[in-house]
Motif scaffolding. Structure first.
Motif, PDB file in Angstrom:
ATOM      1  N   ILE A 351       0.810  -1.224   0.000  1.00  0.00           N
ATOM      2  CA  ILE A 351       0.000   0.000   0.000  1.00  0.00           C
ATOM      3  C   ILE A 351       0.840   1.269   0.000  1.00  0.00           C
ATOM      4  O   ILE A 351       0.303   2.360  -0.184  1.00  0.00           O
ATOM      5  CB  ILE A 351      -0.963   0.041   1.205  1.00  0.00           C
ATOM      6  N   THR A 352       2.142   1.153   0.220  1.00  0.00           N
ATOM      7  CA  THR A 352       2.970   2.366   0.260  1.00  0.00           C
ATOM      8  C   THR A 352       3.380   2.770  -1.150  1.00  0.00           C
ATOM      9  O   THR A 352       3.622   1.933  -2.010  1.00  0.00           O
ATOM     10  CB  THR A 352       4.222   2.145   1.126  1.00  0.00           C
ATOM     11  N   PHE A 353       3.471   4.087  -1.345  1.00  0.00           N
ATOM     12  CA  PHE A 353       3.784   4.623  -2.673  1.00  0.00           C
ATOM     13  C   PHE A 353       5.218   5.130  -2.758  1.00  0.00           C
ATOM     14  O   PHE A 353       5.617   5.741  -3.740  1.00  0.00           O
ATOM     15  CB  PHE A 353       2.812   5.757  -3.012  1.00  0.00           C
ATOM     16  N   GLY A 354       5.985   4.895  -1.726  1.00  0.00           N
ATOM     17  CA  GLY A 354       7.371   5.331  -1.698  1.00  0.00           C
ATOM     18  C   GLY A 354       7.923   5.129  -0.303  1.00  0.00           C
ATOM     19  O   GLY A 354       7.216   4.646   0.589  1.00  0.00           O
ATOM     20  N   PRO A 355       9.182   5.482  -0.074  1.00  0.00           N
ATOM     21  CA  PRO A 355       9.754   5.338   1.268  1.00  0.00           C
ATOM     22  C   PRO A 355       8.910   6.095   2.294  1.00  0.00           C
ATOM     23  O   PRO A 355       8.529   7.250   2.078  1.00  0.00           O
ATOM     24  CB  PRO A 355      11.144   5.966   1.124  1.00  0.00           C
ATOM     25  N   LEU A 356       8.615   5.414   3.405  1.00  0.00           N
ATOM     26  CA  LEU A 356       7.728   5.997   4.403  1.00  0.00           C
ATOM     27  C   LEU A 356       8.073   5.398   5.763  1.00  0.00           C
ATOM     28  O   LEU A 356       8.105   4.180   5.910  1.00  0.00           O
ATOM     29  CB  LEU A 356       6.268   5.670   4.053  1.00  0.00           C
ATOM     30  N   PRO A 357       8.355   6.241   6.769  1.00  0.00           N
ATOM     31  CA  PRO A 357       8.615   5.701   8.103  1.00  0.00           C
ATOM     32  C   PRO A 357       7.424   4.875   8.582  1.00  0.00           C
ATOM     33  O   PRO A 357       6.271   5.180   8.267  1.00  0.00           O
ATOM     34  CB  PRO A 357       8.803   6.955   8.966  1.00  0.00           C
ATOM     35  N   LEU A 358       7.713   3.827   9.363  1.00  0.00           N
ATOM     36  CA  LEU A 358       6.671   2.921   9.811  1.00  0.00           C
ATOM     37  C   LEU A 358       5.545   3.655  10.520  1.00  0.00           C
ATOM     38  O   LEU A 358       4.361   3.379  10.269  1.00  0.00           O
ATOM     39  CB  LEU A 358       7.269   1.851  10.731  1.00  0.00           C
ATOM     40  N   GLN A 359       5.886   4.569  11.416  1.00  0.00           N
ATOM     41  CA  GLN A 359       4.841   5.276  12.160  1.00  0.00           C
ATOM     42  C   GLN A 359       3.945   6.083  11.232  1.00  0.00           C
ATOM     43  O   GLN A 359       2.736   6.195  11.449  1.00  0.00           O
ATOM     44  CB  GLN A 359       5.461   6.174  13.228  1.00  0.00           C
ATOM     45  N   ASP A 360       4.524   6.649  10.180  1.00  0.00           N
ATOM     46  CA  ASP A 360       3.715   7.390   9.207  1.00  0.00           C
ATOM     47  C   ASP A 360       2.823   6.436   8.419  1.00  0.00           C
ATOM     48  O   ASP A 360       1.662   6.756   8.127  1.00  0.00           O
ATOM     49  CB  ASP A 360       4.624   8.169   8.245  1.00  0.00           C
ATOM     50  N   ALA A 361       3.359   5.287   8.061  1.00  0.00           N
ATOM     51  CA  ALA A 361       2.557   4.304   7.325  1.00  0.00           C
ATOM     52  C   ALA A 361       1.371   3.850   8.165  1.00  0.00           C
ATOM     53  O   ALA A 361       0.253   3.693   7.658  1.00  0.00           O
ATOM     54  CB  ALA A 361       3.427   3.110   6.931  1.00  0.00           C
ATOM     55  N   ILE A 362       1.604   3.636   9.462  1.00  0.00           N
ATOM     56  CA  ILE A 362       0.522   3.224  10.356  1.00  0.00           C
ATOM     57  C   ILE A 362      -0.537   4.326  10.443  1.00  0.00           C
ATOM     58  O   ILE A 362      -1.735   4.063  10.344  1.00  0.00           O
ATOM     59  CB  ILE A 362       1.086   2.883  11.751  1.00  0.00           C
ATOM     60  N   ALA A 363      -0.078   5.567  10.616  1.00  0.00           N
ATOM     61  CA  ALA A 363      -1.012   6.690  10.758  1.00  0.00           C
ATOM     62  C   ALA A 363      -1.828   6.916   9.483  1.00  0.00           C
ATOM     63  O   ALA A 363      -2.993   7.311   9.535  1.00  0.00           O
ATOM     64  CB  ALA A 363      -0.249   7.954  11.131  1.00  0.00           C
ATOM     65  N   GLN A 364      -1.200   6.673   8.346  1.00  0.00           N
ATOM     66  CA  GLN A 364      -1.852   6.949   7.056  1.00  0.00           C
ATOM     67  C   GLN A 364      -2.523   5.717   6.454  1.00  0.00           C
ATOM     68  O   GLN A 364      -3.037   5.775   5.332  1.00  0.00           O
ATOM     69  CB  GLN A 364      -0.820   7.493   6.070  1.00  0.00           C
ATOM     70  N   ALA A 365      -2.529   4.625   7.167  1.00  0.00           N
ATOM     71  CA  ALA A 365      -3.005   3.352   6.607  1.00  0.00           C
ATOM     72  C   ALA A 365      -4.391   3.429   5.973  1.00  0.00           C
ATOM     73  O   ALA A 365      -4.590   2.893   4.868  1.00  0.00           O
ATOM     74  CB  ALA A 365      -2.954   2.250   7.666  1.00  0.00           C
TER      75      ALA A 365
END
Length: 386
Positions: A351-365
């Motif tokens: 689901i990620t569209f590029g490098p993304l810190p884990l916490q940001d990925a969780i928040a934006q899930a």
């Protein structure tokens, strides 16, 4: 399988993901993907079937299909009084999720060392549900923080463990080596009337190099010097318990699940079943796949272990039997496992569209899932038009 033109047929899309642990429940994941699909395919018929594999989120997935959710008094892994969720399904089966009672993510329960934790609270939950009239139990084993051989569960149901002086031995890993006798006279009589299904994808025995302590203990806090000692204690406890009950289960597949909680359930006559298969049956996944055009499943991270009975794999197997193609949409995909994964899934996507810190990925899930679902649907639409 031929994809029908949108003008001829509004696609039926089954969405059956597991939870994204630490981020979203399976129900929330399914809803976000569904919203993305309908953004591109407004006429699509969406069938939400959140799934689980016997670990964290199993209760939520089963309750999505209907039933009564209850909150009961019990004890966490540290023995503290807590309130925990359980459920009773439409067919009367009671659901106990170990991770919701003695789970690895419970900071209070894991504040004490693993050798001081027990499954007493799981016994509390079963006894409370027996009071509610339940006699069929689905016990989800994944995600426990305990390594007590299920001694706590048995004590919670009325068994008493005694040492050479006749003193009561607490059902804790650090104390099990002292047990020389088991008093079964206080075991709740209703247990004999009950049927248990232990839900797990683990087939390890209780003890030894492939046992509960050696394989799963380290992730719960068992240190290397403790492994042999705690493993010997479990083996000793099992010897005494099996002599008292006149049956054996320590070597059976699944005995090592949840730090030996699987062993205690086997000693009570439990049937072991794949967690994902059991959930799929109870939520009616096969019925949802009947007449469907597409299945989307996923989990927080997918790798080669996904193919060993995890929820997305079981969903894909059910879909294959129904002639429905399956797409895997997960938080992350292990690139090195693609060759194996693509044998079971018609496309694997992160689901990620590029490098993304884990916490940001969780928040934006939620937004990432919605956007990814929409892009998959647009690909579907393009293929259908072609």
């Amino acid at each position: 399988m031929t994809i029908a033109s949108p003008a001829q047929h509004a696609p039926v899309v089954v969405i059956a993901p597991d939870s994204f642990k630490g981020s979203l429940s399976a129900e929330e994941v399914a809803a976000a993907i569904g919203a993305g699909i309908q953004a591109a395919l407004p006429a699509a018929q969406i069938r939400l079937c959140p799934i689980a594999d016997g670990g964290e989120g199993t209760l939520d997935a089963l309750m999505h299909a209907g039933g009564q959710r209850l909150t009961i008094d019990c004890r966490n892994a540290a023995g503290q009084a807590v309130r925990a969720p359980v459920g009773i399904l439409k067919d009367g089966s009671a659901v106990v999720e170990s991770a919701a009672i003695v789970g690895l993510t419970d900071g209070a329960g894991t504040a004490v060392p693993v050798e001081q934790r027990s499954t007493l609270g799981v016994g509390d939950a079963i006894r409370s549900l027996l009071d509610q009239g339940a006699r069929r139990f689905l016990v989800a084993l994944g995600g426990s923080s305990t390594n007590d051989g299920g001694a706590g569960l048995l004590a919670g149901l009325g068994m008493v463990f005694l040492d050479a002086a006749g003193e009561v031995v607490p059902p804790l890993p650090a104390q099990l080596h002292r047990v020389v006798r088991v008093d079964t006279s206080g075991l709740d009589a209703r247990v004999a009337e009950a049927a248990f299904v232990a839900m797990s994808d683990v087939d390890n025995p209780l003890c030894g190099a492939e046992g509960a302590t050696a394989v799963f203990g380290p992730q719960k806090g068992v240190t290397p010097p403790q492994v042999e000692q705690l493993d010997r204690s479990l083996a000793h406890f099992a010897q005494v318990l099996e002599r008292a009950l006149g049956r054996s289960a320590a070597e059976r597949p699944g005995a090592g699940a949840a730090g030996g909680l699987g062993y205690a359930l086997l000693m009570l006559g439990a049937q072991f079943r794949s967690g994902a298969e059991t959930v799929a049956d109870h939520i009616g996944l096969d019925d949802a796949l009947a007449g469907a055009d597409w299945l989307i499943t996923g989990e927080g991270r997918s790798d080669a272990q996904t193919l060993h009975g995890k929820a997305p794999f079981i969903a894909s197997q059910r879909a294959r039997r129904a002639g429905v193609p399956t797409t895997l949409l997960s938080g992350g995909i292990d690139r090195g496992s693609l060759g194996k994964l693509q044998q079971s899934f018609s496309g694997c996507f992160s689901i990620t569209f590029g490098p993304l810190p884990l916490q940001d990925a969780i928040a934006q899930a939620p937004g990432l899932l919605r956007d990814s679902g929409e892009q998959l649907a647009r690909l579907w639409l393009a293929a259908a038009k072609g």
